[in-house]
Design a protein around this motif. Structure first.
Motif, PDB file in Angstrom:
ATOM      1  N   ARG A 296      -6.347   0.045   0.080  1.00  0.00           N
ATOM      2  CA  ARG A 296      -6.485   0.675  -1.234  1.00  0.00           C
ATOM      3  C   ARG A 296      -7.904   1.168  -1.486  1.00  0.00           C
ATOM      4  O   ARG A 296      -8.128   2.216  -2.084  1.00  0.00           O
ATOM      5  CB  ARG A 296      -6.047  -0.303  -2.307  1.00  0.00           C
ATOM      6  CG  ARG A 296      -5.748   0.359  -3.630  1.00  0.00           C
ATOM      7  CD  ARG A 296      -4.958  -0.571  -4.526  1.00  0.00           C
ATOM      8  NE  ARG A 296      -3.725  -1.047  -3.895  1.00  0.00           N
ATOM      9  CZ  ARG A 296      -2.784  -1.724  -4.539  1.00  0.00           C
ATOM     10  NH1 ARG A 296      -2.946  -2.027  -5.824  1.00  0.00           N
ATOM     11  NH2 ARG A 296      -1.704  -2.140  -3.904  1.00  0.00           N
TER      12      ARG A 296
ATOM     13  N   MET B 137       0.235   4.050  -2.793  1.00  0.00           N
ATOM     14  CA  MET B 137      -0.200   5.373  -2.370  1.00  0.00           C
ATOM     15  C   MET B 137       0.809   6.447  -2.781  1.00  0.00           C
ATOM     16  O   MET B 137       0.427   7.535  -3.233  1.00  0.00           O
ATOM     17  CB  MET B 137      -0.399   5.395  -0.855  1.00  0.00           C
ATOM     18  CG  MET B 137      -1.059   6.650  -0.338  1.00  0.00           C
ATOM     19  SD  MET B 137      -2.757   6.830  -0.922  1.00  0.00           S
ATOM     20  CE  MET B 137      -3.265   8.218   0.111  1.00  0.00           C
TER      21      MET B 137
ATOM     22  N   LEU C  47      -1.117   5.363   6.071  1.00  0.00           N
ATOM     23  CA  LEU C  47      -1.628   4.416   5.072  1.00  0.00           C
ATOM     24  C   LEU C  47      -2.922   3.771   5.561  1.00  0.00           C
ATOM     25  O   LEU C  47      -3.089   3.484   6.741  1.00  0.00           O
ATOM     26  CB  LEU C  47      -0.602   3.318   4.798  1.00  0.00           C
ATOM     27  CG  LEU C  47       0.735   3.740   4.182  1.00  0.00           C
ATOM     28  CD1 LEU C  47       1.583   2.497   3.936  1.00  0.00           C
ATOM     29  CD2 LEU C  47       0.525   4.521   2.896  1.00  0.00           C
TER      30      LEU C  47
ATOM     31  N   GLU D 155       0.813  -1.211   0.000  1.00  0.00           N
ATOM     32  CA  GLU D 155       0.000   0.000   0.000  1.00  0.00           C
ATOM     33  C   GLU D 155       0.850   1.266   0.000  1.00  0.00           C
ATOM     34  O   GLU D 155       0.440   2.287  -0.555  1.00  0.00           O
ATOM     35  CB  GLU D 155      -0.948   0.008   1.200  1.00  0.00           C
ATOM     36  CG  GLU D 155      -1.933  -1.160   1.205  1.00  0.00           C
ATOM     37  CD  GLU D 155      -2.772  -1.240  -0.063  1.00  0.00           C
ATOM     38  OE1 GLU D 155      -3.102  -0.186  -0.640  1.00  0.00           O
ATOM     39  OE2 GLU D 155      -3.087  -2.363  -0.486  1.00  0.00           O
TER      40      GLU D 155
END
Length: 338
Positions: free
Chosen positions: A337, A273, A334, A269
């Motif tokens: 998704r 990101m 984070l 991720e």
């Protein structure tokens, strides 16, 4: 009011006039998934007074870090342990820290009428980790954060170890290190046995997404930890937190398996990101080894943060509370998704 910490969902919800459950909190850097816990076992932590010796948790952590339990002290989150570390630090003289830095160190020292002197970190770095920690200015006590909050830089143990000979006390905040893929190689914990002037503080909050339980631990010389224990309230760690720790840390194998899952998430991720944010105009995502990263704007990002809150219900970390950063910086934790 300027925030000094992420994760203040209730205040943000009141400001926006929405239920807290409608917000996505990317201002706090927690994993977005939780380990299953047995409510029956947690209930046992409700009825009886907590074990003041924290025997089972210390045993579990000792097995993970291959230490004797007397070298470990669980706490009511890392924040409580910073308070006792700061009491030791305040008695030694000048305290120094790399800027930008986590505001809680200053809060802890203020409890004992002490303060921090900062030295600046360069606000540009590459994506090759671990990195070399620059030699700080003179002082009696050094506060280190590894990986660094808020920059996300991972320091090499090789560059940190010589500092143990320079300072009377080194306090190393490794609250996020267990989330870093291959991060344990850089931990200072293996050095504690040979350096009575070293304190390492860890958090289980971020790794297991249990911020509400408040659970951290310190690794230091037993004489120091005995002294801290005498200063504390009688039951600093509540029974539910201890019961949860008994489950989460039931074996070193379970702990390692969970860490591997978290590391895969950070790698997957984080890369995704970073790539998506880099495609947006006017901002630059900074390299990070951990589950959060800074973005730098060409101009103030305050209005962007406010629009993202108001229109999308996503909270980003305002970085003006970090000394050395201004209104053109934001921190993102984070998520997944989706």
């Amino acid at each position: 009011m300027q925030s000094v910490h992420g994760g203040d969902l209730v205040t943000a919800a009141q400001r926006l006039g929405v239920p807290a459950g409608q917000l996505l909190d990317a201002s706090a850097s927690l994993v977005p998934f939780m380990s299953r816990l047995s409510w029956r076992n947690l209930q046992r932590g409700l009825r009886d007074y907590p074990d003041r010796s924290h025997f089972s948790v210390r045993q579990a952590l000792a097995a993970i870090h291959q230490l004797d339990p007397q070298w470990l002290l669980p706490g009511n989150g890392a924040a409580e342990l910073f308070t006792w570390a700061a009491r030791d630090a305040a008695a030694l003289g000048s305290n120094v820290v790399a800027s930008p830095f986590f505001a809680d160190y200053q809060r802890a020292l203020a409890c004992w009428d002490s303060s921090l002197k900062s030295f600046p970190l360069p606000l540009g770095w590459d994506d090759v980790f671990p990195q070399h920690f620059a030699r700080p200015q003179q002082g009696s006590v050094l506060w280190i954060c590894n990986p660094h909050n808020p920059t996300g830089q991972l320091w090499s143990r090789k560059s940190l170890e010589p500092l143990l000979n320079q300072f009377e006390l080194v306090i190393c905040d490794e609250a996020f290190l267990s989330l870093v893929p291959d991060g344990e190689v850089q931990s200072m914990i293996p050095l504690v046995a040979d350096h009575s002037n070293l304190v390492v503080v860890r958090s289980l909050t971020k790794l297991y997404a249990i911020a509400g339980l408040r659970l951290g631990y310190a690794v230091a010389h037993p004489d120091r930890l005995v002294r801290w224990a005498a200063w504390r309230d009688p039951w600093p760690v509540n029974g539910i937190a201890l019961a949860a720790a008994d489950q989460l840390l039931s074996s070193s194998e379970r702990y390692q398996k969970w860490c591997q899952r978290v590391h895969h998430w950070v790698e997957r991720e984080g890369a995704w990101m970073q790539q998506r944010v880099s495609e947006l105009p006017g901002i630059t995502p900074m390299p990070s080894a951990v589950n959060f990263f800074l973005i730098r704007g060409q101009q103030s990002l305050v209005s962007l943060r406010e629009r993202v809150e108001r229109h999308h219900g996503v909270l980003l970390r305002d970085c003006r509370s970090f000394e050395g950063l201004g209104d053109n910086w934001l921190r993102i934790g984070l998520q997944d998704r989706r």
